[in-house]
Design a protein around this motif. Structure first.
Motif, PDB file in Angstrom:
ATOM      1  N   ALA A  15       0.823  -1.209   0.000  1.00  0.00           N
ATOM      2  CA  ALA A  15       0.000   0.000   0.000  1.00  0.00           C
ATOM      3  C   ALA A  15       0.857   1.258   0.000  1.00  0.00           C
ATOM      4  O   ALA A  15       0.503   2.259  -0.628  1.00  0.00           O
ATOM      5  CB  ALA A  15      -0.942  -0.004   1.208  1.00  0.00           C
ATOM      6  N   ARG A  16       1.978   1.236   0.715  1.00  0.00           N
ATOM      7  CA  ARG A  16       2.851   2.413   0.737  1.00  0.00           C
ATOM      8  C   ARG A  16       3.503   2.660  -0.611  1.00  0.00           C
ATOM      9  O   ARG A  16       3.788   3.804  -0.979  1.00  0.00           O
ATOM     10  CB  ARG A  16       3.928   2.236   1.811  1.00  0.00           C
ATOM     11  CG  ARG A  16       3.406   2.362   3.230  1.00  0.00           C
ATOM     12  CD  ARG A  16       4.543   2.512   4.219  1.00  0.00           C
ATOM     13  NE  ARG A  16       5.422   1.358   4.230  1.00  0.00           N
ATOM     14  CZ  ARG A  16       5.242   0.284   4.981  1.00  0.00           C
ATOM     15  NH1 ARG A  16       4.191   0.226   5.789  1.00  0.00           N
ATOM     16  NH2 ARG A  16       6.088  -0.718   4.946  1.00  0.00           N
ATOM     17  N   ARG A  17       3.729   1.602  -1.368  1.00  0.00           N
ATOM     18  CA  ARG A  17       4.384   1.752  -2.665  1.00  0.00           C
ATOM     19  C   ARG A  17       3.420   2.183  -3.754  1.00  0.00           C
ATOM     20  O   ARG A  17       3.754   3.003  -4.608  1.00  0.00           O
ATOM     21  CB  ARG A  17       5.063   0.436  -3.054  1.00  0.00           C
ATOM     22  CG  ARG A  17       6.212   0.060  -2.112  1.00  0.00           C
ATOM     23  CD  ARG A  17       6.910  -1.202  -2.580  1.00  0.00           C
ATOM     24  NE  ARG A  17       8.051  -1.531  -1.714  1.00  0.00           N
ATOM     25  CZ  ARG A  17       8.844  -2.589  -1.891  1.00  0.00           C
ATOM     26  NH1 ARG A  17       8.604  -3.423  -2.899  1.00  0.00           N
ATOM     27  NH2 ARG A  17       9.843  -2.804  -1.062  1.00  0.00           N
ATOM     28  N   ARG A  19       0.412   3.528  -3.144  1.00  0.00           N
ATOM     29  CA  ARG A  19      -0.388   4.642  -2.644  1.00  0.00           C
ATOM     30  C   ARG A  19      -1.885   4.390  -2.767  1.00  0.00           C
ATOM     31  O   ARG A  19      -2.655   5.235  -3.230  1.00  0.00           O
ATOM     32  CB  ARG A  19       0.004   5.937  -3.349  1.00  0.00           C
ATOM     33  CG  ARG A  19       1.448   6.367  -3.080  1.00  0.00           C
ATOM     34  CD  ARG A  19       1.757   7.691  -3.721  1.00  0.00           C
ATOM     35  NE  ARG A  19       3.149   8.089  -3.449  1.00  0.00           N
ATOM     36  CZ  ARG A  19       3.700   9.209  -3.876  1.00  0.00           C
ATOM     37  NH1 ARG A  19       2.968  10.046  -4.610  1.00  0.00           N
ATOM     38  NH2 ARG A  19       4.958   9.498  -3.590  1.00  0.00           N
ATOM     39  N   ILE A  20      -2.283   3.201  -2.376  1.00  0.00           N
ATOM     40  CA  ILE A  20      -3.695   2.837  -2.291  1.00  0.00           C
ATOM     41  C   ILE A  20      -3.985   2.505  -0.836  1.00  0.00           C
ATOM     42  O   ILE A  20      -3.168   1.861  -0.170  1.00  0.00           O
ATOM     43  CB  ILE A  20      -4.024   1.639  -3.199  1.00  0.00           C
ATOM     44  CG1 ILE A  20      -3.794   2.009  -4.670  1.00  0.00           C
ATOM     45  CG2 ILE A  20      -5.472   1.190  -3.002  1.00  0.00           C
ATOM     46  CD1 ILE A  20      -4.043   0.859  -5.624  1.00  0.00           C
ATOM     47  N   ALA A  21      -5.132   2.931  -0.342  1.00  0.00           N
ATOM     48  CA  ALA A  21      -5.476   2.697   1.056  1.00  0.00           C
ATOM     49  C   ALA A  21      -5.456   1.207   1.377  1.00  0.00           C
ATOM     50  O   ALA A  21      -6.032   0.403   0.628  1.00  0.00           O
ATOM     51  CB  ALA A  21      -6.856   3.270   1.361  1.00  0.00           C
ATOM     52  N   PRO A 392      -9.929  11.078  -1.079  1.00  0.00           N
ATOM     53  CA  PRO A 392      -8.709  11.890  -1.202  1.00  0.00           C
ATOM     54  C   PRO A 392      -8.809  12.948  -2.302  1.00  0.00           C
ATOM     55  O   PRO A 392      -8.274  14.055  -2.151  1.00  0.00           O
ATOM     56  CB  PRO A 392      -7.625  10.848  -1.526  1.00  0.00           C
ATOM     57  CG  PRO A 392      -8.156   9.560  -0.993  1.00  0.00           C
ATOM     58  CD  PRO A 392      -9.630   9.637  -1.200  1.00  0.00           C
TER      59      PRO A 392
END
Length: 517
Positions: A15-17, A19-21, A392
């Motif tokens: 998720a951090r890579r 950028r999806i919740a 977002p």
């Protein structure tokens, strides 16, 4: 458990890579796991969600929210957690009946999908201004209690043939809320007294661990709202906790609850995904078509109802407010737009649908129970994915003003705590029997800290020379004085709980370091 744990870990990294919740990816992973033959019999037992997951997650959310912000936005919280839930359940029941569900199933479906989910809100709505986020979190903490009362009434009316009157509904809500608040306060009082008498971090944290489950179970046993009992208990402990818990206890508690809630949150989203895939297997083609139509109609009804309620209630409140000062303090239309989009549904809704009995009092099958479960799971998936992606974008589009209160209060709290610790230095040195050298050194460090705060610079860590016993004792006394000042500032309303916790964490770390053998 191993598979779910590995999924939670892998999704967190992914998720951090991308950028999806994380909740969205966890839900997709759960759907994919449902195709694995070895996992085809995995189910999400409603009692596990309601008795294990829910108390723990709600308790931590209550401990880490801002009671001051809840009080200042109490009207909005009460309206969204009661009136909006009832209105949503009614609207969903009407539209679900219109597409083919019988009234019994329609009302159960409405009650199940009416509340927003605290865990989903915390995961997907972070990064917003404090007021908006706190109001959303408070709504999702309390509205489960209202929805579960409506669900119980719907089941009594349809499965058991009970007669439901307005008086009956009013009494049930009164018992649910009144009993839940009383039980929550009672458990918090007992827990606080126990923790005061204990002098061991592990034992104190055992009390902390038992508190939400005791509150939930006791409230449910007397027919009150277990959800509200846990929330009230958590909010009460967030106020008395800084006075009764030591640094070691707090550090251990924060580490435990942070890890536990991450695992529980992740597991819930994975299990919801699995249940979504499982719920479709027992349906034939016509039922699947009906379910898909119902999912689309219910999602639209949820969105329209939430938008309409937020903007209509805002207009009415603005008309009722007569003074310009009060009108200026009301939530802006941009903030209402963001709150309207953040209507996530989660595992509590699915647990509510799964808790519906398979048969009625006459022995007949509960009408369309399988479709209710399928539609609920589908609504959860759609709201998490669709609104999780849209929110977002809306936040960036409306450009809500930045929340500068926390930074301002943070600076004020650090300055006031350091100034009062410096003023009390001589008295504390006498109590600790500290020598002149230790006093000079502590005074120099406090003055340097105060100078750095006034310049707006980060506090530089002091030299690691705590080997001198007098110096350590004096520093510990100063840390305790700072903490007392912070609690007083919070109680006076000059700083927020969030500010208290941020500085308290630093002081706890310093105390633990100074107290280490």
């Amino acid at each position: 458990m191993v598979i779910i744990g590995a999924i939670v870990l892998g999704v967190g990294v992914l998720a951090r890579r991308v950028r999806i919740a994380p909740p969205i990816l966890l839900l997709v992973a759960g759907v994919a796991l449902g195709f694995v033959p070895l996992l085809r019999e995995v189910r999400l037992p409603p009692e596990v969600v309601l008795l294990l997951f829910l108390p723990a997650l709600l308790y931590w959310e209550s401990l880490t929210t801002s009671l001051r912000e809840i009080r200042s936005n109490l009207r909005s919280v009460v309206l969204t957690s009661t009136l909006l839930v009832v209105l949503t359940a009614a609207v969903v029941a009407v539209v679900a009946h219109a597409v083919g569900l019988p009234w019994a199933a329609a009302w159960v479906l409405g009650a199940a999908v009416a509340p927003t989910d605290a865990t989903a809100t915390a995961a997907l709505a972070s990064g917003m201004p404090r007021r908006t986020l706190t109001t959303l979190r408070a709504e999702s903490l309390v509205n489960d209690g209202t929805a579960l009362v409506i669900l119980a009434l719907a089941i009594e009316a349809s499965a058991r043939g009970a007669e439901i009157t307005p008086l009956h509904v009013g009494l049930r809500l009164l018992d649910s809320y009144g009993g839940g608040i009383a039980i929550g306060l009672a458990i918090a009082c007992i827990a606080a007294r126990l923790r005061k008498r204990l002098d061991d971090a592990l034992e104190e944290n055992v009390v902390s661990l038992l508190s939400p489950f005791a509150a939930y179970l006791l409230a449910e046993l007397i027919g009150a709202s277990g959800v509200l009992a846990v929330v009230v208990c958590g909010l009460a402990m967030s106020q008395v906790g800084p006075r009764i818990a030591g640094a070691g206890t707090r550090s251990q508690m924060n580490a435990f609850w942070s890890l536990s809630t991450v695992l529980l949150n992740g597991a819930l989203f994975v299990l919801v995904g699995i249940e979504l895939q499982v719920s479709i297997r027992g349906l034939d083609g016509a039922q699947i078509l009906l379910g898909l139509v119902a999912v689309g109609v219910v999602v639209v009804a949820l969105v329209v109802t939430r938008f309409g309620f937020f903007f209509a209630s805002g207009a009415v409140i603005r008309l009722l407010e007569r003074t310009p000062e009060r009108r200026a303090s009301l939530m802006s239309n941009r903030a209402r737009l963001v709150s309207s989009v953040a209507g996530f549904r989660g595992a509590v809704s699915l647990a509510a649908a799964l808790s519906v009995p398979a048969t009625t009092a006459s022995g007949a099958d509960f009408p369309r129970r399988d479709i209710v479960v399928f539609v609920t799971a589908g609504v959860i998936a759609i709201t998490l994915v669709l609104q999780g992606v849209v929110l977002p974008l809306i936040v960036r589009l409306v450009r809500l003003p930045p929340d500068e209160d926390v930074d301002r209060e943070l600076l004020e709290a650090e300055r006031t705590a350091t100034q009062e610790a410096l003023a009390a230095l001589d008295d504390l040195a006498e109590e600790a029997s500290a020598g002149e050298r230790a006093v000079r050194r502590s005074r120099k460090e406090l003055e340097a800290q105060l100078h750095a705060i006034d310049r707006g610079e980060d506090e530089e860590p002091g030299e690691d020379e705590q080997a001198i016993g007098q110096y350590e004792q004096l520093r510990l006394a100063l840390v305790r004085r700072k903490r007392e000042v912070l609690v007083r500032l919070r109680d006076e309303g000059r700083i927020d709980d969030i500010v208290l916790r941020r500085i308290q964490t630093r002081l706890d770390n310093e105390e633990i370091r100074l107290s280490a053998d």
